[in-house]
Enzyme design. Structure first.
Site, PDB file in Angstrom:
ATOM      1  N   ALA A  66      -2.158   0.823  -9.055  1.00 16.54           N
ATOM      2  CA  ALA A  66      -1.827  -0.177 -10.070  1.00 16.54           C
ATOM      3  C   ALA A  66      -0.536   0.228 -10.764  1.00 16.54           C
ATOM      4  CB  ALA A  66      -2.971  -0.275 -11.073  1.00 16.54           C
ATOM      5  N   GLY A 110      -5.286   2.075  -6.549  1.00 21.21           N
ATOM      6  CA  GLY A 110      -5.432   0.710  -6.042  1.00 21.21           C
ATOM      7  C   GLY A 110      -4.865   0.545  -4.636  1.00 21.21           C
ATOM      8  N   GLU A 113      -7.588   1.643  -2.451  1.00 21.86           N
ATOM      9  CA  GLU A 113      -8.623   0.602  -2.557  1.00 21.86           C
ATOM     10  C   GLU A 113      -8.227  -0.644  -1.773  1.00 21.86           C
ATOM     11  OE1 GLU A 113      -8.491   0.981  -6.842  1.00 21.86           O
ATOM     12  OE2 GLU A 113     -10.590   1.615  -6.886  1.00 21.86           O
ATOM     13  N   GLU A 133      -6.989   8.407 -10.236  1.00 17.77           N
ATOM     14  CA  GLU A 133      -7.070   7.771 -11.564  1.00 17.77           C
ATOM     15  C   GLU A 133      -7.529   8.727 -12.657  1.00 17.77           C
ATOM     16  OE1 GLU A 133      -8.096   6.426  -8.717  1.00 17.77           O
ATOM     17  OE2 GLU A 133      -7.664   4.270  -8.679  1.00 17.77           O
TER      18      GLU A 133
HETATM   19  N1  CO8 Z   1       2.929   2.608 -11.161  1.00 23.36           N
HETATM   20  C1  CO8 Z   1       4.184   2.457 -11.611  1.00 23.36           C
HETATM   21  N2  CO8 Z   1       5.221   3.166 -11.153  1.00 23.36           N
HETATM   22  C2  CO8 Z   1       4.989   4.052 -10.173  1.00 23.36           C
HETATM   23  C3  CO8 Z   1       3.696   4.262  -9.644  1.00 23.36           C
HETATM   24  C4  CO8 Z   1       2.642   3.487 -10.185  1.00 23.36           C
HETATM   25  N3  CO8 Z   1       1.380   3.581  -9.710  1.00 23.36           N
HETATM   26  N4  CO8 Z   1       3.780   5.215  -8.696  1.00 23.36           N
HETATM   27  C5  CO8 Z   1       5.063   5.594  -8.626  1.00 23.36           C
HETATM   28  N5  CO8 Z   1       5.799   4.900  -9.525  1.00 23.36           N
HETATM   29  C6  CO8 Z   1       7.242   5.018  -9.783  1.00 23.36           C
HETATM   30  C7  CO8 Z   1       7.560   6.276 -10.544  1.00 23.36           C
HETATM   31  O1  CO8 Z   1       7.359   6.097 -11.927  1.00 23.36           O
HETATM   32  C8  CO8 Z   1       9.019   6.500 -10.202  1.00 23.36           C
HETATM   33  O2  CO8 Z   1       9.808   5.635 -10.986  1.00 23.36           O
HETATM   34  P1  CO8 Z   1      11.289   6.117 -11.482  1.00 23.36           P
HETATM   35  O3  CO8 Z   1      12.086   6.262 -10.212  1.00 23.36           O
HETATM   36  O4  CO8 Z   1      11.728   4.988 -12.346  1.00 23.36           O
HETATM   37  O5  CO8 Z   1      11.079   7.419 -12.196  1.00 23.36           O
HETATM   38  C9  CO8 Z   1       9.078   6.005  -8.774  1.00 23.36           C
HETATM   39  O6  CO8 Z   1       7.943   5.160  -8.566  1.00 23.36           O
HETATM   40  C10 CO8 Z   1       8.999   7.137  -7.780  1.00 23.36           C
HETATM   41  O7  CO8 Z   1       7.888   7.951  -8.115  1.00 23.36           O
HETATM   42  P2  CO8 Z   1       8.011   9.548  -8.333  1.00 23.36           P
HETATM   43  O8  CO8 Z   1       9.321   9.890  -8.898  1.00 23.36           O
HETATM   44  O9  CO8 Z   1       6.797   9.979  -9.066  1.00 23.36           O
HETATM   45  O10 CO8 Z   1       7.961  10.010  -6.794  1.00 23.36           O
HETATM   46  P3  CO8 Z   1       7.272  11.326  -6.183  1.00 23.36           P
HETATM   47  O11 CO8 Z   1       7.673  11.314  -4.739  1.00 23.36           O
HETATM   48  O12 CO8 Z   1       7.574  12.516  -7.015  1.00 23.36           O
HETATM   49  O13 CO8 Z   1       5.694  11.066  -6.314  1.00 23.36           O
HETATM   50  C11 CO8 Z   1       3.668   9.779  -6.148  1.00 23.36           C
HETATM   51  C12 CO8 Z   1       5.104   9.974  -5.645  1.00 23.36           C
HETATM   52  C13 CO8 Z   1       2.809  10.959  -5.746  1.00 23.36           C
HETATM   53  C14 CO8 Z   1       3.171   8.505  -5.512  1.00 23.36           C
HETATM   54  C15 CO8 Z   1       3.696   9.652  -7.695  1.00 23.36           C
HETATM   55  O14 CO8 Z   1       4.629   8.663  -8.052  1.00 23.36           O
HETATM   56  C16 CO8 Z   1       2.365   9.292  -8.298  1.00 23.36           C
HETATM   57  O15 CO8 Z   1       1.508  10.146  -8.486  1.00 23.36           O
HETATM   58  N6  CO8 Z   1       2.197   7.982  -8.639  1.00 23.36           N
HETATM   59  C17 CO8 Z   1       1.025   7.514  -9.348  1.00 23.36           C
HETATM   60  C18 CO8 Z   1      -0.202   7.466  -8.452  1.00 23.36           C
HETATM   61  C19 CO8 Z   1      -1.397   7.040  -9.256  1.00 23.36           C
HETATM   62  O16 CO8 Z   1      -1.801   7.650 -10.238  1.00 23.36           O
HETATM   63  N7  CO8 Z   1      -2.015   5.938  -8.829  1.00 23.36           N
HETATM   64  C20 CO8 Z   1      -3.193   5.388  -9.497  1.00 23.36           C
HETATM   65  C21 CO8 Z   1      -2.781   4.335 -10.453  1.00 23.36           C
HETATM   66  S1  CO8 Z   1      -4.146   3.717 -11.399  1.00 23.36           S
HETATM   67  C22 CO8 Z   1      -4.893   2.634 -10.354  1.00 23.36           C
HETATM   68  O17 CO8 Z   1      -4.465   2.400  -9.261  1.00 23.36           O
HETATM   69  C23 CO8 Z   1      -6.120   1.948 -10.865  1.00 23.36           C
HETATM   70  C24 CO8 Z   1      -6.601   0.894  -9.860  1.00 23.36           C
HETATM   71  C25 CO8 Z   1      -7.273  -0.197 -10.569  1.00 23.36           C
HETATM   72  C26 CO8 Z   1      -7.179  -1.530  -9.928  1.00 23.36           C
HETATM   73  C27 CO8 Z   1      -5.915  -1.924  -9.225  1.00 23.36           C
HETATM   74  C28 CO8 Z   1      -5.667  -3.378  -9.329  1.00 23.36           C
HETATM   75  C29 CO8 Z   1      -4.258  -3.741  -8.962  1.00 23.36           C
END
Ligand code: CO8
Length: 259
Positions: A66, A110, A113, A133
């Site tokens: 998400a 997500g 999922e 999450e």
């Molecule tokens: N949301 C928003 N932005 C994101 C997300 C995200 N989930 N994931 C990555 N980004 C953005 C980062 O903020 C970053 O932005 P910027 O360049 O502006 O700084 C860009 O993408 C690149 O990310 P990173 O710099 O972090 O890249 P890395 O290679 O270091 O890491 C990862 C990649 C491992 C994917 C890391 O970005 C990460 O951990 N992301 C979050 C993963 C996460 O926690 N996902 C769970 C989210 S909660 C959820 O999904 C709840 C589900 C509920 C229902 C869904 C319905 C739609």
């Protein structure tokens, strides 16, 4: 990039192809993206010329979950009253044609999922799956605590959801989350080939198979077997059954008319 559509739509013969398209956000699943995904899936589900659907992302990410930026300030009343997730996610699970997730890179939260809501998961060697999450102070909210244990069992589901660690493609395949692993550069071609193969078979039969396999997760064995048996009997009402069996006996390839 702001003007870019969140989903790119393409079509290869009888296969519909949907590409998640927010590469700068690792395809984070904004409402706009999920709304569009639902619209496009429903349009393909209703299109007689499409027999199977592929959903894919970019090399780096299928989807990283998400959109955390959008969610950060939401409170209980907001998500409850607006019915977050249910309002636009449930329709994804109601698609009746086979849907293949072609996963390269991250499938987190997500994103994992979403892959589990699809029927086959074809993974590149680069794929990483997780439900991180817990790190954000929430829990999986689009089926992670329900579909993951059904796919990989309780032990691994607890491990992934409680520790936020990721599984690589090999572990995910061994655990039963992934249908096949392919080299990264072959991911889309393999997914499209699998979809084309499915789409060449009888569409009503493919739909019955999807419905019947999914029933295994919704019912006890005897109810599930009864459901299967009724569908099996119903297949004898199809022209495609006549064609499929006649083609086998005549030692030629079947040509299904999807009725
Ligand atoms: N949301 C928003 N932005 C994101 C997300 C995200 N989930 N994931 C990555 N980004 C953005 C980062 O903020 C970053 O932005 P910027 O360049 O502006 O700084 C860009 O993408 C690149 O990310 P990173 O710099 O972090 O890249 P890395 O290679 O270091 O890491 C990862 C990649 C491992 C994917 C890391 O970005 C990460 O951990 N992301 C979050 C993963 C996460 O926690 N996902 C769970 C989210 S909660 C959820 O999904 C709840 C589900 C509920 C229902 C869904 C319905 C739609």
């Amino acid at each position: 990039a702001a003007a870019e559509p969140p989903i790119l739509v393409d079509r290869r013969g009888r296969v519909g192809l949907l590409r998640l398209n927010r590469p700068s956000r690792f395809n984070a699943l904004s409402d706009a993206l999920i709304d569009r995904l639902g619209d496009e899936l429903e349009a393909m589900d209703a299109d007689d010329g499409i027999g199977a659907i592929v959903i894919t992302g970019s090399d780096k990410a299928f989807a990283a979950g998400a959109d955390i930026g959008a969610m950060a300030d939401w409170d209980f009343v907001h998500v409850y009253k607006t019915n977050y997730v249910s309002r636009n996610w449930d329709r994804l699970a109601r698609i009746r044609k086979p849907v293949i997730a072609a996963v390269g890179g991250f499938a987190l939260g997500g994103g994992c999922e979403l892959a589990m809501t699809c029927d086959l998961v074809i993974a590149a060697e680069t794929a990483r799956f997780g439900q991180p999450e817990v790190r954000l102070g929430v829990l999986p909210g689009a089926g992670g605590t329900q579909r993951l244990p059904r796919a990989v069992g309780k032990a691994k589901a607890m491990d992934l959801c409680l520790t936020a660690r990721m599984m690589d493609a090999q572990e995910a395949e061994r655990a039963g989350l992934v249908s096949r692993i392919v080299p990264a550069e072959r991911l889309l071609d393999e997914a499209l080939e699998a979809a084309a193969r499915i789409a060449a078979f009888s569409l009503p039969v493919a739909m019955m198979i999807k419905e019947s396999v999914n029933r295994a997760f919704e019912s006890g064995l005897s109810e599930g077997l009864l459901f299967e048996r009724r569908s099996f009997h119903a297949a004898f009402g199809l022209q495609d059954q006549k064609e499929g069996m006649a083609a086998f006996l005549a030692k030629r390839n079947a040509s299904f008319s999807h009725c």
